[in-house]
Structure formats: structure tokens, C-alpha cells
Design an enzyme around this catalytic site. Sequence first.
Site, PDB file in Angstrom:
ATOM      1  N   SER A  15       0.828  -1.211   0.000  1.00 29.31           N
ATOM      2  CA  SER A  15       0.000   0.000   0.000  1.00 29.31           C
ATOM      3  C   SER A  15       0.865   1.265   0.000  1.00 29.31           C
ATOM      4  CB  SER A  15      -0.994   0.001   1.170  1.00 29.31           C
ATOM      5  OG  SER A  15      -0.351   0.221   2.397  1.00 29.31           O
ATOM      6  N   ASN A  16       2.019   1.236   0.668  1.00 28.63           N
ATOM      7  CA  ASN A  16       2.923   2.387   0.572  1.00 28.63           C
ATOM      8  C   ASN A  16       3.474   2.526  -0.841  1.00 28.63           C
ATOM      9  OD1 ASN A  16       3.446   3.904   3.178  1.00 28.63           O
ATOM     10  ND2 ASN A  16       3.490   1.775   3.885  1.00 28.63           N
ATOM     11  N   ARG A  68      23.339 -14.378   1.405  1.00 30.92           N
ATOM     12  CA  ARG A  68      22.701 -13.056   1.329  1.00 30.92           C
ATOM     13  C   ARG A  68      23.405 -12.162   0.310  1.00 30.92           C
ATOM     14  NH1 ARG A  68      21.066  -9.795   6.264  1.00 30.92           N
ATOM     15  NH2 ARG A  68      23.079 -10.204   7.208  1.00 30.92           N
ATOM     16  N   MET A  93      10.754  -7.318   3.669  1.00 27.03           N
ATOM     17  CA  MET A  93      10.988  -8.044   4.915  1.00 27.03           C
ATOM     18  C   MET A  93      12.302  -8.825   4.941  1.00 27.03           C
ATOM     19  SD  MET A  93       8.464  -6.997   6.575  1.00 27.03           S
ATOM     20  CE  MET A  93       8.446  -8.008   8.040  1.00 27.03           C
ATOM     21  N   HIS A 112       8.887   3.045   8.629  1.00 27.55           N
ATOM     22  CA  HIS A 112       8.711   2.161   9.791  1.00 27.55           C
ATOM     23  C   HIS A 112       7.433   2.568  10.528  1.00 27.55           C
ATOM     24  CE1 HIS A 112       9.843  -0.520  13.018  1.00 27.55           C
ATOM     25  NE2 HIS A 112       9.558   0.444  13.876  1.00 27.55           N
ATOM     26  N   ASP A 148      16.370   0.019  11.554  1.00 25.30           N
ATOM     27  CA  ASP A 148      15.439   1.053  12.038  1.00 25.30           C
ATOM     28  C   ASP A 148      16.153   2.163  12.810  1.00 25.30           C
ATOM     29  OD1 ASP A 148      13.370  -0.461  10.930  1.00 25.30           O
ATOM     30  OD2 ASP A 148      12.973  -1.532  12.793  1.00 25.30           O
TER      31      ASP A 148
HETATM   32  C1  GRF Z   1       4.043  -0.695   6.643  1.00 26.66           C
HETATM   33  O1  GRF Z   1       3.400  -0.577   7.890  1.00 26.66           O
HETATM   34  C2  GRF Z   1       5.440  -0.174   6.731  1.00 26.66           C
HETATM   35  O2  GRF Z   1       5.594   0.873   7.649  1.00 26.66           O
HETATM   36  C3  GRF Z   1       6.228  -1.383   7.181  1.00 26.66           C
HETATM   37  O3  GRF Z   1       5.618  -2.466   6.548  1.00 26.66           O
HETATM   38  C4  GRF Z   1       4.253  -2.160   6.262  1.00 26.66           C
HETATM   39  C5  GRF Z   1       4.083  -2.364   4.785  1.00 26.66           C
HETATM   40  O4  GRF Z   1       2.753  -2.168   4.402  1.00 26.66           O
HETATM   41  N1  GRF Z   1       7.619  -1.246   6.901  1.00 26.66           N
HETATM   42  P1  GRF Z   1       2.410  -2.012   2.871  1.00 26.66           P
HETATM   43  O5  GRF Z   1       2.909  -3.279   2.185  1.00 26.66           O
HETATM   44  O6  GRF Z   1       3.081  -0.788   2.369  1.00 26.66           O
HETATM   45  O7  GRF Z   1       0.914  -1.906   2.824  1.00 26.66           O
END
Ligand code: GRF
Length: 221
Positions: A15-16, A68, A93, A112, A148
Site C-alpha cells: 500500500s505504501n 545473502r 521483509m 517504519h 530502524d
Molecule cells: C508498513 O506498515 C510499513 O511501515 C512497514 O511495513 C508495512 C508495509 O505495508 N515497513 P504495505 O505493504 O506498504 O501496505
Amino acid sequence: MARKRIAILISGRGSNMAALIDAASEHSYPADIALVLSNVADAGGLSVAQSKKIKTEVIDHKCFGKDRDGFEREIQKILDANRIDYVCLAGFMRLLTPSFVSHWHGRLLNIHPALLPSFKGLDTHERAIAEGVKIHGATVHFVVPEVDSGPIIVQAAVPVLTGDTPQSLSARVIQAEHRIYPLALRWLCEGKLKIVDGRCVIDGASDIDGVLISPTNLRLS
Ligand code: GRF
């Protein structure tokens, strides 16, 4: 000024990522989203990106086992092939090695879901509720090798309400995330961000431009 070429790295729903793509669809925005790259082949964000006509790539970390560096070499190859200027992590992730992070120093952003330096790591909304904090939020920051922990660019604060669940709090925070990530990327692409003594300074913006308090009708008196 030429529009910067951005890669967004995701692992999930994106979503971001979608908020950044939507911002970049504006003529006046200083960046193009040139690539969305996922380490998860069925990440929901990939189809969202494709529906918005953005190029996507998948590099599955599982194919590299414990290697990695090999995983990151593949990512780097694709970033180079696409002439990427800046990279945005958006729910990506995988931990990145110090050598990858150093290569992208000052050109790699993350969002974050907490007001850093509080609640680094995972399950931020659960932990914020458990601690009883009254204000929670989100942070866009430069990435450094320590997780972070990089220089903070923008933060958004939201209230924690009685009866909030991690889901309801997360829904409030994510709306704020979608506002601050495009803002931080805009400043980066406009050349307004400088790292001075490990802190981020925003050229041509007042200190409060890097702060978003939502909703704005909080009764403070
Ligand atoms: C968000 O809450 C972001 O802050 C974190 O992971 C989540 C990702 O959400 N790092 P999306 O995939 O962007 O919806």
C-alpha cells in the site's frame, strides 16, 4: 531538473508502494517509479504495480539459501540495469547487509510503523498498545546498517485511542504513512535532504514540515 528513477522493494500488499506510484503519477512530482522489486513471487503489491503499468521483478531470496550476498548481487544487477537513482523499502521483509546499505548510503529510504527510536523491529502496534503510549505513528528514515536506526526525515503522529486493537491502530497509522512517504521521497529527489552529524536536515523547509500530526483537531488545551 530531471526526474529521478526510483525502485521500490516490497514483500507484501504494497500500500505504501501504491501511494508512491500515485504521487509519482503527478506531473509536478520529481520522480518516476521505474521498478517494483519483490522477494516474494506472490506479493499482492506486484499485481497492483502491474495494474498501474509499472515494471516488476521478482528475486526470491529462498533460491539463495544463506547466501545473502548472492541475493543482493542479483538485486544490485537489476537496480543498475534500470539506472535507479534512489531505492525505497516499503514493507521489504529482508535484512540488508552493511555492504549493500553502504553502497546506497543517502539514497535508500525506509518507512517504519512507529515513532522511532521507539518500537524498532516488528509488531509495533501491539507493543505500543501494550505499553499504553498515547501517541504512536510512523517514520521515514534513511537506511543505515543498524536496523530502524538511520537519520529521520519525516514523522507522523496519531493518537492511540481507548479500545484500539493492533488492527484499528494500524489502520490509522497506515493512512499517515501514505502521506509522509511521498513527501520524504519528494524532498530527497529535489535535493533538499542533507545528513549532518548523523541527522537529517531539510533545506528550504521549516522544522515543522517534517512533522505530521493527525488528526489535526487534537484538543491540546
Ligand atoms: C508498513 O506498515 C510499513 O511501515 C512497514 O511495513 C508495512 C508495509 O505495508 N515497513 P504495505 O505493504 O506498504 O501496505
